[in-house]
Design a protein around this motif. Sequence first.
Motif, mmCIF file in Angstrom:
data_model
loop_
_atom_site.group_PDB
_atom_site.id
_atom_site.type_symbol
_atom_site.label_atom_id
_atom_site.label_comp_id
_atom_site.label_asym_id
_atom_site.label_seq_id
_atom_site.Cartn_x
_atom_site.Cartn_y
_atom_site.Cartn_z
ATOM 1 N N PRO A 1 0.870 -1.302 -0.073
ATOM 2 C CA PRO A 1 -0.012 0.167 -0.031
ATOM 3 C C PRO A 1 0.769 1.100 -0.064
ATOM 4 O O PRO A 1 0.528 2.102 -0.388
ATOM 5 C CB PRO A 1 -0.770 -0.086 1.270
ATOM 6 N N GLN A 2 2.175 1.256 0.742
ATOM 7 C CA GLN A 2 2.841 2.471 0.656
ATOM 8 C C GLN A 2 3.466 2.646 -0.745
ATOM 9 O O GLN A 2 3.714 3.901 -1.067
ATOM 10 C CB GLN A 2 4.105 2.275 1.697
ATOM 11 N N GLU A 3 3.688 1.865 -1.500
ATOM 12 C CA GLU A 3 4.321 1.916 -2.746
ATOM 13 C C GLU A 3 3.172 2.388 -3.647
ATOM 14 O O GLU A 3 3.494 3.323 -4.628
ATOM 15 C CB GLU A 3 4.664 0.405 -3.430
ATOM 16 N N ILE A 4 2.026 1.983 -3.490
ATOM 17 C CA ILE A 4 0.931 2.729 -4.341
ATOM 18 C C ILE A 4 0.650 3.876 -4.071
ATOM 19 O O ILE A 4 0.351 5.115 -4.647
ATOM 20 C CB ILE A 4 -0.134 1.620 -4.296
ATOM 21 N N ALA A 5 0.457 4.457 -2.529
ATOM 22 C CA ALA A 5 0.512 5.890 -2.083
ATOM 23 C C ALA A 5 1.403 6.393 -2.738
ATOM 24 O O ALA A 5 1.067 7.740 -3.195
ATOM 25 C CB ALA A 5 0.328 5.601 -0.628
ATOM 26 N N GLN A 6 2.642 6.084 -2.792
ATOM 27 C CA GLN A 6 3.831 7.021 -3.114
ATOM 28 C C GLN A 6 3.949 7.254 -4.548
ATOM 29 O O GLN A 6 3.952 8.407 -5.070
ATOM 30 C CB GLN A 6 5.304 6.053 -2.799
ATOM 31 N N ALA A 7 3.268 6.470 -5.419
ATOM 32 C CA ALA A 7 3.379 6.580 -6.605
ATOM 33 C C ALA A 7 2.125 7.487 -7.041
ATOM 34 O O ALA A 7 2.073 8.528 -8.008
ATOM 35 C CB ALA A 7 3.055 4.908 -7.616
ATOM 36 N N GLU B 1 3.139 11.025 -6.733
ATOM 37 C CA GLU B 1 3.909 11.498 -7.603
ATOM 38 C C GLU B 1 2.968 11.774 -8.706
ATOM 39 O O GLU B 1 3.385 12.275 -9.825
ATOM 40 C CB GLU B 1 4.956 10.545 -8.028
ATOM 41 N N GLY B 2 1.793 11.583 -8.760
ATOM 42 C CA GLY B 2 0.815 12.018 -9.883
ATOM 43 C C GLY B 2 0.518 10.798 -10.865
ATOM 44 O O GLY B 2 -0.195 11.111 -11.832
ATOM 45 N N LYS B 3 0.977 9.802 -10.512
ATOM 46 C CA LYS B 3 0.667 8.507 -11.328
ATOM 47 C C LYS B 3 -0.667 7.962 -10.714
ATOM 48 O O LYS B 3 -1.053 8.073 -9.740
ATOM 49 C CB LYS B 3 1.938 7.587 -11.346
ATOM 50 N N ALA B 4 -1.185 7.297 -11.757
ATOM 51 C CA ALA B 4 -2.372 6.462 -11.496
ATOM 52 C C ALA B 4 -2.302 5.142 -10.561
ATOM 53 O O ALA B 4 -3.240 5.059 -9.856
ATOM 54 C CB ALA B 4 -3.140 5.916 -12.626
ATOM 55 N N ALA C 1 -0.503 -1.291 -11.005
ATOM 56 C CA ALA C 1 -1.382 -1.903 -10.127
ATOM 57 C C ALA C 1 -2.052 -0.684 -9.218
ATOM 58 O O ALA C 1 -1.223 0.151 -8.964
ATOM 59 C CB ALA C 1 -0.489 -2.589 -8.940
ATOM 60 N N TYR C 2 -3.339 -0.615 -9.261
ATOM 61 C CA TYR C 2 -4.036 0.278 -8.394
ATOM 62 C C TYR C 2 -4.435 0.009 -6.957
ATOM 63 O O TYR C 2 -4.471 0.944 -6.161
ATOM 64 C CB TYR C 2 -5.353 0.618 -9.012
ATOM 65 N N LEU C 3 -4.292 -1.350 -6.730
ATOM 66 C CA LEU C 3 -4.677 -1.997 -5.357
ATOM 67 C C LEU C 3 -3.388 -2.664 -4.960
ATOM 68 O O LEU C 3 -2.492 -3.236 -5.796
ATOM 69 C CB LEU C 3 -5.745 -2.758 -5.471
ATOM 70 N N PRO C 4 -3.295 -2.767 -3.615
ATOM 71 C CA PRO C 4 -2.126 -3.624 -2.927
ATOM 72 C C PRO C 4 -2.446 -5.146 -3.622
ATOM 73 O O PRO C 4 -3.454 -5.529 -3.303
ATOM 74 C CB PRO C 4 -2.300 -3.361 -1.626
ATOM 75 N N ILE C 5 -1.010 -5.801 -3.545
ATOM 76 C CA ILE C 5 -1.066 -6.927 -4.006
ATOM 77 C C ILE C 5 -0.309 -8.091 -3.024
ATOM 78 O O ILE C 5 0.912 -7.606 -3.043
ATOM 79 C CB ILE C 5 -0.612 -7.500 -5.494
#
Length: 95
Positions: A36-42, A45-48, A58-62
């Motif tokens: 979840p932290q990697e997705i929040a960081q992305a 940065e303005g990425k989807a 990936a939009y959701l944690p895996i």
Amino acid sequence: MSTVRNLVIAAIVGVAVGAGKMAYDKWSGAEWEVSPQEIAQAQAEGKAGLETRPGTVAYLPIRSETADLLPVAWALYGLGAAAFTFFSLRKKKAA
């Protein structure tokens, strides 16, 4: 009396090793392929989402495929350390 002492020491060592392995796995993120932290960081940065490989986002944690086996690994590390400690503390028989 020494057998009880050895069992107590072995149990303490086993719990410490198992807890240490658990703490290391939690710290290193062994439970997640995409955390979840990697997705929040992305997303910050303005990425989807997080690009896992070219063309895949990936939009959701895996969760990792082996995440459900981590508690078993922690228990085995603890039991192994406890057994090693218990057998190491035995008195040696005189030759």
